[in-house]
Write a protein that holds these residues in place. Structure first.
Motif, PDB file in Angstrom:
ATOM      1  N   GLU A   1       2.071  12.863  -3.730  1.00 25.01           N
ATOM      2  CA  GLU A   1       1.171  13.005  -4.880  1.00 25.01           C
ATOM      3  C   GLU A   1      -0.211  12.401  -4.623  1.00 25.01           C
ATOM      4  O   GLU A   1      -1.114  12.587  -5.424  1.00 25.01           O
ATOM      5  CB  GLU A   1       1.784  12.328  -6.109  1.00 25.01           C
ATOM      6  CG  GLU A   1       2.971  13.046  -6.686  1.00 25.01           C
ATOM      7  CD  GLU A   1       2.605  14.380  -7.294  1.00 25.01           C
ATOM      8  OE1 GLU A   1       1.511  14.513  -7.883  1.00 25.01           O
ATOM      9  OE2 GLU A   1       3.414  15.312  -7.152  1.00 25.01           O
ATOM     10  N   GLN A   2      -0.321  11.613  -3.535  1.00 22.56           N
ATOM     11  CA  GLN A   2      -1.534  10.833  -3.274  1.00 22.56           C
ATOM     12  C   GLN A   2      -1.892   9.989  -4.498  1.00 22.56           C
ATOM     13  O   GLN A   2      -3.045   9.896  -4.922  1.00 22.56           O
ATOM     14  CB  GLN A   2      -2.701  11.732  -2.849  1.00 22.56           C
ATOM     15  CG  GLN A   2      -2.591  12.214  -1.413  1.00 22.56           C
ATOM     16  CD  GLN A   2      -2.576  11.046  -0.426  1.00 22.56           C
ATOM     17  OE1 GLN A   2      -3.585  10.371  -0.246  1.00 22.56           O
ATOM     18  NE2 GLN A   2      -1.442  10.806   0.209  1.00 22.56           N
TER      19      GLN A   2
ATOM     20  N   TYR B   1       7.693   5.548  -1.526  1.00 14.36           N
ATOM     21  CA  TYR B   1       6.559   5.782  -0.625  1.00 14.36           C
ATOM     22  C   TYR B   1       6.345   7.281  -0.403  1.00 14.36           C
ATOM     23  O   TYR B   1       5.215   7.771  -0.439  1.00 14.36           O
ATOM     24  CB  TYR B   1       6.802   5.126   0.732  1.00 14.36           C
ATOM     25  CG  TYR B   1       6.696   3.627   0.779  1.00 14.36           C
ATOM     26  CD1 TYR B   1       5.697   2.938   0.101  1.00 14.36           C
ATOM     27  CD2 TYR B   1       7.575   2.891   1.552  1.00 14.36           C
ATOM     28  CE1 TYR B   1       5.597   1.552   0.177  1.00 14.36           C
ATOM     29  CE2 TYR B   1       7.480   1.507   1.642  1.00 14.36           C
ATOM     30  CZ  TYR B   1       6.487   0.848   0.950  1.00 14.36           C
ATOM     31  OH  TYR B   1       6.394  -0.510   1.039  1.00 14.36           O
ATOM     32  N   ALA B   2       7.417   7.996  -0.147  1.00 17.38           N
ATOM     33  CA  ALA B   2       7.307   9.444   0.103  1.00 17.38           C
ATOM     34  C   ALA B   2       6.740  10.160  -1.127  1.00 17.38           C
ATOM     35  O   ALA B   2       5.864  11.030  -0.996  1.00 17.38           O
ATOM     36  CB  ALA B   2       8.667  10.018   0.484  1.00 17.38           C
TER      37      ALA B   2
ATOM     38  N   ASP C   1       0.878  -1.165   0.000  1.00 19.21           N
ATOM     39  CA  ASP C   1       0.000   0.000   0.000  1.00 19.21           C
ATOM     40  C   ASP C   1       0.916   1.217   0.000  1.00 19.21           C
ATOM     41  O   ASP C   1       1.315   1.724   1.049  1.00 19.21           O
ATOM     42  CB  ASP C   1      -0.905  -0.017   1.232  1.00 19.21           C
ATOM     43  CG  ASP C   1      -1.927   1.106   1.213  1.00 19.21           C
ATOM     44  OD1 ASP C   1      -1.759   2.065   0.427  1.00 19.21           O
ATOM     45  OD2 ASP C   1      -2.882   1.035   1.992  1.00 19.21           O
ATOM     46  N   ALA C   2       1.284   1.663  -1.197  1.00 17.81           N
ATOM     47  CA  ALA C   2       2.275   2.736  -1.325  1.00 17.81           C
ATOM     48  C   ALA C   2       1.825   4.029  -0.656  1.00 17.81           C
ATOM     49  O   ALA C   2       2.654   4.816  -0.194  1.00 17.81           O
ATOM     50  CB  ALA C   2       2.593   2.986  -2.801  1.00 17.81           C
TER      51      ALA C   2
ATOM     52  N   VAL D   1      -0.167   6.216  -6.515  1.00 15.81           N
ATOM     53  CA  VAL D   1       0.853   5.167  -6.531  1.00 15.81           C
ATOM     54  C   VAL D   1       1.785   5.294  -7.726  1.00 15.81           C
ATOM     55  O   VAL D   1       2.822   4.628  -7.784  1.00 15.81           O
ATOM     56  CB  VAL D   1       0.212   3.759  -6.516  1.00 15.81           C
ATOM     57  CG1 VAL D   1      -0.600   3.557  -5.254  1.00 15.81           C
ATOM     58  CG2 VAL D   1      -0.615   3.506  -7.762  1.00 15.81           C
ATOM     59  N   VAL D   2       1.457   6.139  -8.681  1.00 23.02           N
ATOM     60  CA  VAL D   2       2.235   6.240  -9.914  1.00 23.02           C
ATOM     61  C   VAL D   2       3.712   6.565  -9.658  1.00 23.02           C
ATOM     62  O   VAL D   2       4.583   5.887 -10.216  1.00 23.02           O
ATOM     63  CB  VAL D   2       1.587   7.249 -10.889  1.00 23.02           C
ATOM     64  CG1 VAL D   2       2.485   7.521 -12.090  1.00 23.02           C
ATOM     65  CG2 VAL D   2       0.227   6.727 -11.344  1.00 23.02           C
ATOM     66  N   PRO D   3       4.068   7.546  -8.826  1.00 24.49           N
ATOM     67  CA  PRO D   3       5.495   7.807  -8.604  1.00 24.49           C
ATOM     68  C   PRO D   3       6.228   6.614  -7.997  1.00 24.49           C
ATOM     69  O   PRO D   3       7.378   6.344  -8.358  1.00 24.49           O
ATOM     70  CB  PRO D   3       5.503   8.999  -7.644  1.00 24.49           C
ATOM     71  CG  PRO D   3       4.191   9.662  -7.828  1.00 24.49           C
ATOM     72  CD  PRO D   3       3.235   8.550  -8.146  1.00 24.49           C
ATOM     73  N   TYR D   4       5.566   5.886  -7.116  1.00 26.30           N
ATOM     74  CA  TYR D   4       6.176   4.693  -6.531  1.00 26.30           C
ATOM     75  C   TYR D   4       6.443   3.656  -7.617  1.00 26.30           C
ATOM     76  O   TYR D   4       7.537   3.096  -7.713  1.00 26.30           O
ATOM     77  CB  TYR D   4       5.279   4.096  -5.439  1.00 26.30           C
ATOM     78  CG  TYR D   4       5.840   2.825  -4.886  1.00 26.30           C
ATOM     79  CD1 TYR D   4       6.780   2.846  -3.872  1.00 26.30           C
ATOM     80  CD2 TYR D   4       5.484   1.592  -5.418  1.00 26.30           C
ATOM     81  CE1 TYR D   4       7.345   1.684  -3.388  1.00 26.30           C
ATOM     82  CE2 TYR D   4       6.036   0.424  -4.941  1.00 26.30           C
ATOM     83  CZ  TYR D   4       6.966   0.471  -3.930  1.00 26.30           C
ATOM     84  OH  TYR D   4       7.538  -0.681  -3.472  1.00 26.30           O
TER      85      TYR D   4
END
Length: 195
Positions: free
Chosen positions: A170-171, A164-165, A93-94, A173-176
């Motif tokens: 960004e709220q 995660y940060a 759960d990123a 999961v795309v950056p993760y």
């Protein structure tokens, strides 16, 4: 009676572990712990000397869960790349982040050696497992001999924690997911050239 006491103790630990993940040390009050765990105030002080003692038990619980997951993924079967990919691509759960890693963002945890120890121990174990897998990969010819196992292990851990940060900021999961895919692409690029 002993079973009820053990059950109350476990519920306190699990409830506190969840609250720490959601709110951090400062955001966890005894009242919130009692509400989450569904036990009475007497149970809390019967099993633990206070909030700090209970938080430490909850941290150890979270750390043990994470350590077992790491052991299962990184010391199991498969090629070195496959095991690292399994670690990076493991369902997470990123947006909640790491239940152990998030603790070092809490000033109360960072300044307390005892509260920081389960986090330090967990990341030391992650580092060891990753170094071992990378060294196996180098020995098997999956990775170039010049790939530094220590530095790469820290990079891979940082990708997950930093991912995660980024996801939380960004709220999304795309950056993760981008960070993980980028790390895997870099690791593939570290394979010896076919020529």
């Amino acid at each position: 009676m002993a079973r009820q006491q053990d059950d109350a103790r476990e519920r306190l630990i699990e409830g506190t572990s969840e609250l720490l993940w959601e709110r951090g040390y400062v955001g966890v009050s005894p009242a919130a712990i009692l509400r989450r765990s569904g036990v009475g105030q007497g149970s809390m002080y019967h099993h633990f000397q206070g909030k700090g003692d209970l938080v430490l038990a909850a941290e150890r619980h979270s750390a043990a869960l994470m350590q077992e997951e790491l052991r299962s993924v990184l010391t199991g079967e498969g090629t070195a790349f496959d095991r690292i990919a399994a670690y990076l691509l493991r369902e997470r759960d990123a947006l909640r982040g790491c239940r152990v890693g998030r603790l070092v963002a809490d000033p109360e945890v960072v300044v307390n050696d005892q509260l920081r120890e389960p986090v330090r121990e967990t990341f030391a174990l992650l580092h060891k497992f990753l170094v071992d897998v990378i060294e196996e990969g180098r020995a098997a010819g999956e990775f170039a001999p010049e790939l530094d196992a220590e530095e790469t292990a820290d990079t891979l851990a940082a990708v997950v924690q930093g991912g995660y940060a980024l996801a939380r900021a960004e709220q999304s999961v795309v950056p993760y997911e981008r960070a993980v895919r980028g790390a895997l692409a870099l690791l593939k690029a570290a394979a010896p050239s076919a020529g």
